[in-house]
Design a protein around this motif. Structure first.
Motif, PDB file in Angstrom:
ATOM      1  N   LYS A 110      -4.854   7.288   0.137  1.00  0.00           N
ATOM      2  CA  LYS A 110      -4.652   7.619   1.545  1.00  0.00           C
ATOM      3  C   LYS A 110      -3.176   7.909   1.785  1.00  0.00           C
ATOM      4  CE  LYS A 110      -8.527   4.956   3.451  1.00  0.00           C
ATOM      5  NZ  LYS A 110      -8.934   3.909   4.430  1.00  0.00           N
ATOM      6  N   ALA A 111      -2.911   8.813   2.730  1.00  0.00           N
ATOM      7  CA  ALA A 111      -1.541   9.282   2.954  1.00  0.00           C
ATOM      8  C   ALA A 111      -0.584   8.141   3.275  1.00  0.00           C
ATOM      9  CB  ALA A 111      -1.525  10.323   4.070  1.00  0.00           C
ATOM     10  N   ASN A 112      -1.003   7.207   4.136  1.00  0.00           N
ATOM     11  CA  ASN A 112      -0.078   6.138   4.529  1.00  0.00           C
ATOM     12  C   ASN A 112       0.281   5.230   3.354  1.00  0.00           C
ATOM     13  OD1 ASN A 112      -2.825   5.289   4.619  1.00  0.00           O
ATOM     14  ND2 ASN A 112      -2.283   3.513   5.852  1.00  0.00           N
ATOM     15  N   HIS A 113      -0.668   4.969   2.459  1.00  0.00           N
ATOM     16  CA  HIS A 113      -0.384   4.146   1.276  1.00  0.00           C
ATOM     17  C   HIS A 113       0.588   4.866   0.341  1.00  0.00           C
ATOM     18  CE1 HIS A 113      -3.414   0.934   1.882  1.00  0.00           C
ATOM     19  NE2 HIS A 113      -4.112   1.879   2.485  1.00  0.00           N
ATOM     20  N   ILE A 114       0.361   6.152   0.142  1.00  0.00           N
ATOM     21  CA  ILE A 114       1.211   6.921  -0.770  1.00  0.00           C
ATOM     22  C   ILE A 114       2.628   7.037  -0.221  1.00  0.00           C
ATOM     23  CG2 ILE A 114       1.544   9.178  -1.853  1.00  0.00           C
ATOM     24  CD1 ILE A 114      -1.514   9.478  -1.848  1.00  0.00           C
ATOM     25  N   ARG A 115       2.761   7.336   1.073  1.00  0.00           N
ATOM     26  CA  ARG A 115       4.093   7.456   1.680  1.00  0.00           C
ATOM     27  C   ARG A 115       4.866   6.140   1.580  1.00  0.00           C
ATOM     28  NH1 ARG A 115       1.678  11.098   5.570  1.00  0.00           N
ATOM     29  NH2 ARG A 115       1.071   9.317   6.847  1.00  0.00           N
ATOM     30  N   LYS A 116       4.173   5.025   1.829  1.00  0.00           N
ATOM     31  CA  LYS A 116       4.840   3.729   1.755  1.00  0.00           C
ATOM     32  C   LYS A 116       5.344   3.446   0.342  1.00  0.00           C
ATOM     33  CE  LYS A 116       4.138  -1.223   2.522  1.00  0.00           C
ATOM     34  NZ  LYS A 116       3.189  -2.284   2.943  1.00  0.00           N
ATOM     35  N   ALA A 117       4.522   3.743  -0.659  1.00  0.00           N
ATOM     36  CA  ALA A 117       4.925   3.506  -2.044  1.00  0.00           C
ATOM     37  C   ALA A 117       6.144   4.342  -2.427  1.00  0.00           C
ATOM     38  CB  ALA A 117       3.769   3.808  -2.983  1.00  0.00           C
ATOM     39  N   LEU A 118       6.211   5.562  -1.889  1.00  0.00           N
ATOM     40  CA  LEU A 118       7.306   6.470  -2.230  1.00  0.00           C
ATOM     41  C   LEU A 118       8.590   6.161  -1.471  1.00  0.00           C
ATOM     42  CD1 LEU A 118       5.299   9.820  -2.184  1.00  0.00           C
ATOM     43  CD2 LEU A 118       6.233   8.724  -4.227  1.00  0.00           C
ATOM     44  N   THR A 119       8.485   5.936  -0.172  1.00  0.00           N
ATOM     45  CA  THR A 119       9.677   5.836   0.669  1.00  0.00           C
ATOM     46  C   THR A 119      10.166   4.410   0.894  1.00  0.00           C
ATOM     47  OG1 THR A 119       8.296   5.847   2.672  1.00  0.00           O
ATOM     48  CG2 THR A 119       9.076   7.973   1.861  1.00  0.00           C
ATOM     49  N   GLU A 120       9.256   3.454   0.978  1.00  0.00           N
ATOM     50  CA  GLU A 120       9.656   2.073   1.211  1.00  0.00           C
ATOM     51  C   GLU A 120       9.812   1.290  -0.091  1.00  0.00           C
ATOM     52  OE1 GLU A 120       7.330   0.040   4.167  1.00  0.00           O
ATOM     53  OE2 GLU A 120       7.087   1.849   5.378  1.00  0.00           O
ATOM     54  N   GLU A 121       8.851   1.441  -0.987  1.00  0.00           N
ATOM     55  CA  GLU A 121       8.904   0.714  -2.249  1.00  0.00           C
ATOM     56  C   GLU A 121       9.716   1.460  -3.309  1.00  0.00           C
ATOM     57  OE1 GLU A 121       4.822   0.082  -3.267  1.00  0.00           O
ATOM     58  OE2 GLU A 121       4.381  -1.016  -1.415  1.00  0.00           O
ATOM     59  N   LYS A 122      10.026   2.732  -3.040  1.00  0.00           N
ATOM     60  CA  LYS A 122      10.859   3.558  -3.927  1.00  0.00           C
ATOM     61  C   LYS A 122      10.277   3.654  -5.345  1.00  0.00           C
ATOM     62  CE  LYS A 122      13.902   4.186  -0.681  1.00  0.00           C
ATOM     63  NZ  LYS A 122      14.032   5.507  -0.016  1.00  0.00           N
ATOM     64  N   GLY A 123       8.963   3.670  -5.428  1.00  0.00           N
ATOM     65  CA  GLY A 123       8.299   3.823  -6.710  1.00  0.00           C
ATOM     66  C   GLY A 123       7.632   5.174  -6.823  1.00  0.00           C
ATOM     67  N   SER A 124       6.995   5.415  -7.953  1.00  0.00           N
ATOM     68  CA  SER A 124       6.270   6.663  -8.172  1.00  0.00           C
ATOM     69  C   SER A 124       4.772   6.423  -8.016  1.00  0.00           C
ATOM     70  CB  SER A 124       6.577   7.231  -9.557  1.00  0.00           C
ATOM     71  OG  SER A 124       7.919   7.670  -9.631  1.00  0.00           O
ATOM     72  N   VAL A 125       4.049   7.514  -7.789  1.00  0.00           N
ATOM     73  CA  VAL A 125       2.613   7.441  -7.510  1.00  0.00           C
ATOM     74  C   VAL A 125       1.878   8.434  -8.394  1.00  0.00           C
ATOM     75  CG1 VAL A 125       0.835   7.839  -5.757  1.00  0.00           C
ATOM     76  CG2 VAL A 125       2.970   6.692  -5.129  1.00  0.00           C
ATOM     77  N   GLY A 126       0.720   8.016  -8.885  1.00  0.00           N
ATOM     78  CA  GLY A 126      -0.136   8.911  -9.657  1.00  0.00           C
ATOM     79  C   GLY A 126      -1.407   9.235  -8.887  1.00  0.00           C
TER      80      GLY A 126
END
Length: 387
Positions: free
Chosen positions: A223-239
């Motif tokens: 979901k978009a909100n989960h992916i955005r949080k992982a990228l911008t707040e947690e500063k991690g990468s997403v697959g």
């Protein structure tokens, strides 16, 4: 395969040949990349990246039983529940023959999967003791790399030394029945210095047992909100396995065509633009050959599967085994050149034209990546068809 670093265009890492403890914190990224092989602009030699290496019997047994258990997590709750309800209802309606059949089916399913689980657990414990770890998931992930003789090849622009330092979205295709190339320790160890989280269909998080298994593995809903949080707040990468459930129904490679559903996969581009992070295309050669999926001529199963965002079609695995383990084929993960997004520190939502523009770049990068390594995988005449 080797070459002068100045003329290097592609790099290769044979995952199956890495030490069994490479995922441990004490193993440095530099020591892993010391095993990298290189090639120039013409890529690796034809048929050099499609060989299957021998594996120990314990590895094969763990993956055969583990593959069945992974599938069981998705279908056993439904099967057991259906058989049990049928058994109870038949007894209540005084239909002893039906109750007896349902009881036998219930007992057979529990016995079959219980036996498979027992074997899998015994082999996993053996590996855990041998390798000095206490996580069966890591055993399964490591044996996945060996079972499929997995390799990773990337363009020098996507070097782990560069991409592990910044958040990014890794978009993998094709899905196939099961995107098993995503189930390995490589991404957390090599492609992210902080954290790497995969996504899965939101419907899977409503299934008993499966949801807990996914969360324990760090997987989050796509979901978009989960992916955005992982990228911008947690500063991690997403697959993200980009073609999703639709990628299950693309067919096998026998037609000399590889089909991927990318034409309408634009939401991930909008997320990347809003977060200001690059997208790395990842093509996995071999994914579509691991299983034979039953496709009805009217497309009903595909429609229902895509509508409910979960696979509903029967399938056959190794040795023609219904709902069985995957075939043992070499898997090659090819990482393409990153599709860089413009900086967006304010997180402004992109316009549709901008999304279309960068989506076209992503599709082009997938095609370029596929064509760059198809001969090395033994598919020189195969065409990538984007749907």
């Amino acid at each position: 395969m080797g070459g002068d670093k100045a003329g290097v265009a592609y790099e290769l890492l044979e995952l199956f040949d890495l030490p069994d403890d490479y995922y441990k914190p004490s193993t440095t990224l530099e020591s892993i990349l010391a095993r990298v092989q290189t090639a120039g602009p013409s890529g690796f030699e034809a048929n050099s990246l499609n060989t299957l290496e021998k594996v120990p019997m314990s590895c094969a047994l763990e993956r055969i039983t583990g593959g069945i258990m992974y599938i069981a997590l998705h279908i056993v709750p439904g099967w057991v529940g259906s058989f049990a309800c049928c058994h109870v209802a038949a007894r209540w309606m005084d239909m002893p023959d039906v109750a007896s059949v349902a009881g036998w089916l219930l007992g057979g399913a529990l016995t079959y999967f219980g036996g498979v689980y027992t074997v899998w657990r015994l082999v996993s414990v053996h590996h855990m003791r041998e390798w000095g770890i206490d996580e069966p998931n890591l055993v399964s992930q490591r044996n996945t790399e060996k079972y499929f003789s997995m390799r990773a090849v990337w363009a020098k622009e996507s070097s782990p030394l560069k991409m592990s330092q910044t958040p990014a979205i890794f978009c993998m295709v094709p899905h196939g029945l099961l995107p098993l190339a995503s189930w390995i320790p490589l991404f957390n160890k090599v492609w992210s210095s902080k954290q790497f989280r995969w996504t899965a269909a939101p419907a899977l998080f409503s299934l008993p047992i499966v949801s807990g298994f996914l969360r324990d593995a760090g997987v989050m809903p796509a979901k978009a909100n989960h992916i955005r949080k992982a990228l911008t707040e947690e500063k991690g990468s997403v697959g993200v396995v980009l073609d999703g459930v639709a990628g299950i129904f693309t067919g096998s490679h026998s037609s000399k065509k590889e089909r991927v559903h990318l034409s309408n996969r634009k939401a991930i581009v909008a997320i990347a633009l809003q977060a200001g992070v690059p997208i790395i295309p990842v093509y996995v050669y071999g994914h579509t050959g691991l299983y034979d999926v039953v496709v009805d001529p009217f497309g009903v199963l595909k429609y229902l599967s895509c509508h409910f965002n979960v696979a509903l079609s029967p399938f056959f695995g190794r040795w023609g085994w219904p709902f069985g383990p995957p075939r043992r084929l070499p898997l090659l993960m090819a990482f393409g050149k990153p599709v860089e997004m413009p900086p967006n520190p304010q997180g402004v939502k992109p316009e549709r034209d901008e999304v279309d523009q960068y989506h076209a770049r992503l599709v082009a990068s997938f095609t370029e990546t596929f064509d760059a390594h198809k001969a090395a995988y033994g598919w020189p005449d195969t065409e990538l068809v984007v749907q």
